[in-house]
Design a protein around this motif. Structure first.
Motif, PDB file in Angstrom:
ATOM      1  N   GLU A 312       0.889  -1.215   0.108  1.00 53.88           N
ATOM      2  CA  GLU A 312       0.082  -0.063   0.043  1.00 53.88           C
ATOM      3  C   GLU A 312       0.931   1.380   0.020  1.00 53.88           C
ATOM      4  N   GLU A 321       3.760   7.389   2.707  1.00 51.35           N
ATOM      5  CA  GLU A 321       3.512   6.124   3.695  1.00 51.35           C
ATOM      6  C   GLU A 321       3.555   4.876   2.702  1.00 51.35           C
ATOM      7  N   THR A 323       3.492   0.762   2.979  1.00 54.28           N
ATOM      8  CA  THR A 323       3.420  -0.675   3.978  1.00 54.28           C
ATOM      9  C   THR A 323       3.378  -1.934   3.034  1.00 54.28           C
ATOM     10  N   LEU A 325       3.425  -6.168   3.354  1.00 54.79           N
ATOM     11  CA  LEU A 325       2.898  -7.227   4.293  1.00 54.79           C
ATOM     12  C   LEU A 325       2.914  -8.283   3.540  1.00 54.79           C
ATOM     13  N   SER A 358       8.877  -2.184  11.403  1.00 52.83           N
ATOM     14  CA  SER A 358       9.151  -3.766  10.981  1.00 52.83           C
ATOM     15  C   SER A 358       8.912  -4.732  12.082  1.00 52.83           C
ATOM     16  N   ARG A 366       5.631  -7.502   8.410  1.00 53.39           N
ATOM     17  CA  ARG A 366       4.695  -6.288   8.039  1.00 53.39           C
ATOM     18  C   ARG A 366       6.130  -5.061   8.261  1.00 53.39           C
ATOM     19  N   HIS A 368       6.773  -0.916   7.578  1.00 56.19           N
ATOM     20  CA  HIS A 368       5.887   0.312   7.322  1.00 56.19           C
ATOM     21  C   HIS A 368       6.891   1.549   7.703  1.00 56.19           C
ATOM     22  N   THR A 370       7.442   5.805   6.811  1.00 53.80           N
ATOM     23  CA  THR A 370       6.730   7.275   6.588  1.00 53.80           C
ATOM     24  C   THR A 370       7.813   8.130   6.266  1.00 53.80           C
TER      25      THR A 370
END
Length: 373
Positions: A312, A321, A323, A325, A358, A366, A368, A370
């Protein structure tokens, strides 16, 4: 190219001052009354802006303001001392002013010189033919100054026209080169990239058929290698198209290419969801996003082969951002320590004043991050 220091040594610059000072020096024996000496001093001082050595220090208005003073003082001294050579200083300064300065200042010095001639003719009872000859000198100077000004203007216009022609030629050559590069980019995209994409899909189908029919592992490995080469070639072809068009590849396009390569390589699902309005990002931000996806996919291949991947990408107003997964279907164990890839990713994000998280999720790993954008 002529530098300022070399211009200072040139004869024309010094001659302007010399044509004022030398007649004054020659006229010194003829000076008598104090007012003659006063006019001598005024002319000498007012002529100093003509010196090339004062070019770096004098204000821009000083030399134009000094020219009428030199003409008026030299003309008055000439009237008082008719046997002197001061008239040379008056006429030479008048000529230089009409050649180098604007019309208003030229008219002022021309009227001043004419008034000096009239005063000289009246005071010394000059015959009208001789007075006419002096005025003829002014007319000749006007014509010569006008000719010099026109010549300088033509030279400037010629140089400007040559510069514009050269600029137009360069722009035309650049436009032709860009058009040719765009044509090559279209050919690469429409032919090579499409062919490589079709080849990668066909190799994916061939690999699945070999696995279904129970082919030997060597045959499957050969197809997988060919499939990877086709995927890498597709990515390089897109980069070449972007380079030919001098366009930076958008982050979402690069991430989509990575996921396409992952799908072709593993046969697993890999989806990208983009939220917000995509926009051009700084090179550092784009690199951080792309390297994060590459590292995440590499870890998935290593620790959860064949796992589905969801990515995403969110374009917010002040940040972006990302992400990633992987869907392992179970909660992965905690990593004993971050590897070099995750460390490098964290350092790259930290340099951008971003944030990275992470770790294991409910059904997979996952990542993520930013970053400001």
């Amino acid at each position: 190219m002529t530098t300022r220091s070399s211009r200072r040594l040139g004869a024309p610059e010094w001659s302007r001052w010399a044509f004022v000072v030398l007649p004054l020096i020659i006229s010194i024996p003829n000076l008598g009354a104090w007012w003659s000496w006063a006019l001598f001093a005024v002319t000498l001082v007012a002529s100093t802006p003509l010196l090339p050595a004062t070019e770096d220090f004098r204000p821009a208005w000083l030399q134009p303001a000094a020219m009428p003073v030199v003409v008026a003082a030299a003309g008055a001294l000439w009237v008082l001392e008719p046997d002197s050579w001061v008239s040379v200083a008056m006429f030479s300064t008048t000529f230089y002013t009409m050649r180098a300065f604007g019309r208003v200042l030229s008219a002022v010095v021309l009227v001043t010189s004419g008034a000096a001639i009239v005063a000289w003719a009246v005071v010394h009872r000059l015959e009208w033919l001789n007075a006419l000859a002096l005025f003829a000198i002014l007319v000749v100077m006007v014509l010569l100054a006008s000719s010099r000004r026109d010549r300088a203007a033509r030279l400037e216009q010629t140089e400007l026209a040559l510069a514009r022609a050269q600029t137009a030629t360069e722009e035309h050559a650049r436009a032709a080169a860009l058009a040719e590069r765009a044509r090559i980019a279209r050919e690469v995209h429409d032919v090579l990239a499409h062919s490589l994409a079709g080849l990668a899909l066909n190799l994916q189908g061939a690999r699945l058929m070999l696995v279904r029919d129970g082919a030997s592992p060597d045959a499957v490995a050969q197809i997988e290698r060919a499939q990877k080469l086709a995927s890498d070639g597709l990515s390089e072809a897109r980069k070449a198209v972007a380079a030919l068009r001098e366009d930076a590849v958008p982050a979402e396009r690069t991430v989509a290419d990575l996921l396409t390569a992952y799908r072709l390589d593993t046969g697993a699902r890999a989806d990208l969801v983009v939220r917000g309005e995509p926009r051009d990002l700084d090179a550092g931000v784009t690199t951080a996003l792309v390297r994060a996806v590459q590292e995440a996919l590499s870890n998935t291949r290593k620790h959860a082969p064949g796992a589905d991947v969801d990515v995403e990408l969110v374009f917010a107003e002040s940040h972006v951002e990302l992400t990633v997964l992987d869907r392992q279907g179970r909660r992965p164990p905690d990593a004993p320590a971050a590897g070099y890839g995750l460390r490098g990713m964290a350092e790259r994000v930290a340099l951008l004043e971003g944030k990275l998280d992470s770790g294991p999720g409910e059904d997979g790993w996952r990542i993520h991050l930013t970053v400001p954008a």
